[in-house]
Enzyme design. Structure first.
Site, PDB file in Angstrom:
ATOM      1  N   ASP A 169     -76.886   3.845 -48.143  1.00 21.48           N
ATOM      2  CA  ASP A 169     -75.952   4.114 -47.055  1.00 21.48           C
ATOM      3  C   ASP A 169     -75.156   2.846 -46.738  1.00 21.48           C
ATOM      4  O   ASP A 169     -74.908   2.028 -47.631  1.00 21.48           O
ATOM      5  CB  ASP A 169     -76.722   4.624 -45.828  1.00 21.48           C
ATOM      6  CG  ASP A 169     -75.923   5.608 -44.997  1.00 21.48           C
ATOM      7  OD1 ASP A 169     -74.919   5.179 -44.400  1.00 21.48           O
ATOM      8  OD2 ASP A 169     -76.294   6.796 -44.928  1.00 21.48           O
ATOM      9  N   HIS A 210     -73.600   4.377 -39.497  1.00 24.08           N
ATOM     10  CA  HIS A 210     -74.184   5.533 -40.168  1.00 24.08           C
ATOM     11  C   HIS A 210     -75.580   5.268 -40.735  1.00 24.08           C
ATOM     12  O   HIS A 210     -76.525   6.024 -40.488  1.00 24.08           O
ATOM     13  CB  HIS A 210     -73.235   5.985 -41.276  1.00 24.08           C
ATOM     14  CG  HIS A 210     -73.498   7.325 -41.852  1.00 24.08           C
ATOM     15  ND1 HIS A 210     -74.364   7.542 -42.897  1.00 24.08           N
ATOM     16  CD2 HIS A 210     -72.992   8.533 -41.540  1.00 24.08           C
ATOM     17  CE1 HIS A 210     -74.374   8.819 -43.204  1.00 24.08           C
ATOM     18  NE2 HIS A 210     -73.558   9.453 -42.392  1.00 24.08           N
ATOM     19  N   SER A 415     -75.591  14.798 -42.880  1.00 20.51           N
ATOM     20  CA  SER A 415     -76.095  13.413 -42.920  1.00 20.51           C
ATOM     21  C   SER A 415     -77.317  13.247 -42.051  1.00 20.51           C
ATOM     22  O   SER A 415     -78.204  12.451 -42.354  1.00 20.51           O
ATOM     23  CB  SER A 415     -75.033  12.442 -42.395  1.00 20.51           C
ATOM     24  OG  SER A 415     -74.229  11.936 -43.394  1.00 20.51           O
TER      25      SER A 415
END
Length: 495
Positions: A169, A210, A415
């Site tokens: 990520d 994220h 996600s």
């Protein structure tokens, strides 16, 4: 996913704002070779080059690359993939003719430039509340953990320190109070530019929340601070594959999967699709080479004992019946093109990868979640801020987790569903340390709670914007695969 539109999501998270378009920076010290006599000079481009996975063959192809005026960035002999650069517009065409080269593909559609700094994601923050006895302060907001039985699982097991989950990520804030104890710096790396860099700063987040949010869902510690992850005692490894522009290029993904295989990870979390193509088609030489490179890296990690978990995406697309791609290439100007089921979303649709759809607090498919019979393996909480509202203090239908700077915030998307599955897989790996990826997959799907297709038309909001068709029976269908993952069963030997 730099714009807050649900149809435009390279990250599989929605309802957040990410970095504006940026190009990849050339690593310091990288030489740009002079063009050959019959070359046409253009922008510096990056390529993935596929050959046989052995030292001698890779060396021969490296010589072919430099002989054509190109530069070798990094070679992955384990899988037979070389990352190369050239400003010769005919480089790929000429290299494809070299002996030992299986395929060559440009890994993006624009030249490499100095990277633009993007804006950080915006994740809605809220204050913590007083904790109930035995709970961390924010567990009251975590409807998602209760939905999959994680709260019950924690009474039996918090996971094993022998299990590492790799978070491919945007990096993990290793100083966060809920993550610091579990992030293993010795197993963390940056794979930006397709090249490994183990410097601590290199794998820290820069322009994106994220990866830190994903990491918290997997393994935020049960320590009386903030939230609790699905497997709060397992280790996390940050594998930074997202550049400052928000792109996950093929060479970054190849680097990440090879690293996972070489460093003993049991699970990887992949909440993205590989740029610049939403779907990679066999009929296109560049896309075919990209597919080959990523497929070989994923297969290598699996042979090394890694179970890879990936997001289905947030476009409300039926991945079992593809017809059109309107979002590619995303690094320049996306257009519309016909696609078929032979065109694959990477890594989601590769063999052995667990593909995850999202549900909201009511246990129904999230309005944005992509789906597909025979594609989706299982489902998990991803949140739904429009149509599903939980019984929590603030009734926010999204997923609360960690964000950089010691904070907590909300996001939603496949996600956010994917790390729930990665966390359950980590609990399974902790409970059954001998299990192979195939065996973990069987346990993950067999322990899932069956969810039948909705009765009648699925049309949240009634306007047809998010209309979708569910195919299959209760134990295997396009919306939910084998069903909702179950953390409680994952820690019980007798089930």
């Amino acid at each position: 996913m730099r714009v807050p539109r649900i149809s435009r999501t390279r990250y599989a998270a929605v309802g957040v704002v990410l970095a504006t378009a940026g190009a990849l920076a050339l690593p310091a010290g990288t030489a740009v070779a002079a063009p050959t006599a019959d070359s046409t000079t253009g922008p510096l481009m990056s390529y993935v080059v596929n050959t046989k996975a052995n030292h001698g063959q890779v060396q021969k192809v490296e010589k072919a690359i430099t002989g054509l005026g190109g530069t070798v960035v990094q070679s992955y002999e384990q899988v037979g993939v070389i990352v190369a650069r050239s400003n010769d517009t005919k480089f790929a065409e000429k290299l494809r003719l070299a002996k030992g080269v299986d395929s060559v593909g440009a890994s993006r559609t624009k030249g490499i430039q100095a990277s633009d700094q993007g804006k950080a994601e915006v994740a809605t923050e809220s204050a913590t509340t007083a904790a109930a006895p035995g709970e961390d302060p924010d567990e009251a907001y975590q409807w998602d953990m209760r939905q999959i039985g994680a709260d019950k699982a924690h009474k039996i097991s918090l996971g094993s320190r022998n299990v590492t989950v790799g978070v491919l990520d945007s990096g993990i804030d290793a100083t966060h109070e809920d993550l610091a104890a579990n992030v293993d710096a010795s197993q963390s790396v940056s794979c930006i530019d397709g090249k490994t860099n183990t410097d601590w700063k290199a794998w820290q987040p820069t322009t994106s929340d994220h990866g830190t949010h994903v990491a918290g869902t997997i393994a935020a510690a049960k320590n009386g601070k903030g939230i609790v992850g699905v497997a709060p005692n397992v280790k996390l490894a940050a594998v930074k594959v997202v550049d400052d522009g928000g792109f996950i290029y093929p060479e970054n993904a190849v680097c990440g999967f090879v690293w996972a295989g070489e460093h003993g990870f049991k699970v990887t979390n992949n909440s993205y699709f590989v740029d610049p193509w939403m779907f990679n088609c066999k009929t296109d030489k560049d896309q075919a080479a990209i597919s080959d490179a990523v497929r070989k890296a994923v297969a290598f990690s699996q042979r090394k004992g890694v179970l890879n978990v990936a997001a289905a995406g947030n476009e409300n697309l039926d991945l079992a019946h593809k017809t059109v791609d309107v979002a590619s290439p995303d690094d320049t100007t996306p257009g519309s093109r016909p696609v078929t089921n032979d065109c694959l979303s990477l890594p989601t649709e590769l063999p052995g990868v667990i593909a995850v759809s999202a549900v909201g607090s009511d246990g129904v498919k999230s309005y944005y979640s992509s789906y597909g019979k025979g594609v989706v393996s299982v489902t998990a909480p991803g949140g739904d801020r429009r149509f599903q509202f939980p019984n929590t203090p603030d009734k926010d239908g999204r997923i609360r987790s960690t964000i950089p700077g010691g904070k907590y915030g909300y996001m939603q998307g496949t996600s956010m569903a994917t790390p729930h599955v990665a966390g359950v897989a980590a609990l399974l790996a902790s409970t059954f340390p001998w299990a192979s990826p195939d065996e973990l997959t069987e346990m993950l799907t067999s322990h899932a709670e069956s969810v039948p297709c909705p009765t009648g038309e699925f049309n949240p909001g009634g306007a047809g914007t998010w209309k979708a068709t569910c195919e299959g029976g209760a134990d295997d269908n396009g919306f939910y695969g084998a069903g909702l993952v179950n953390a409680e069963k994952a820690v019980q030997w007798w089930r």
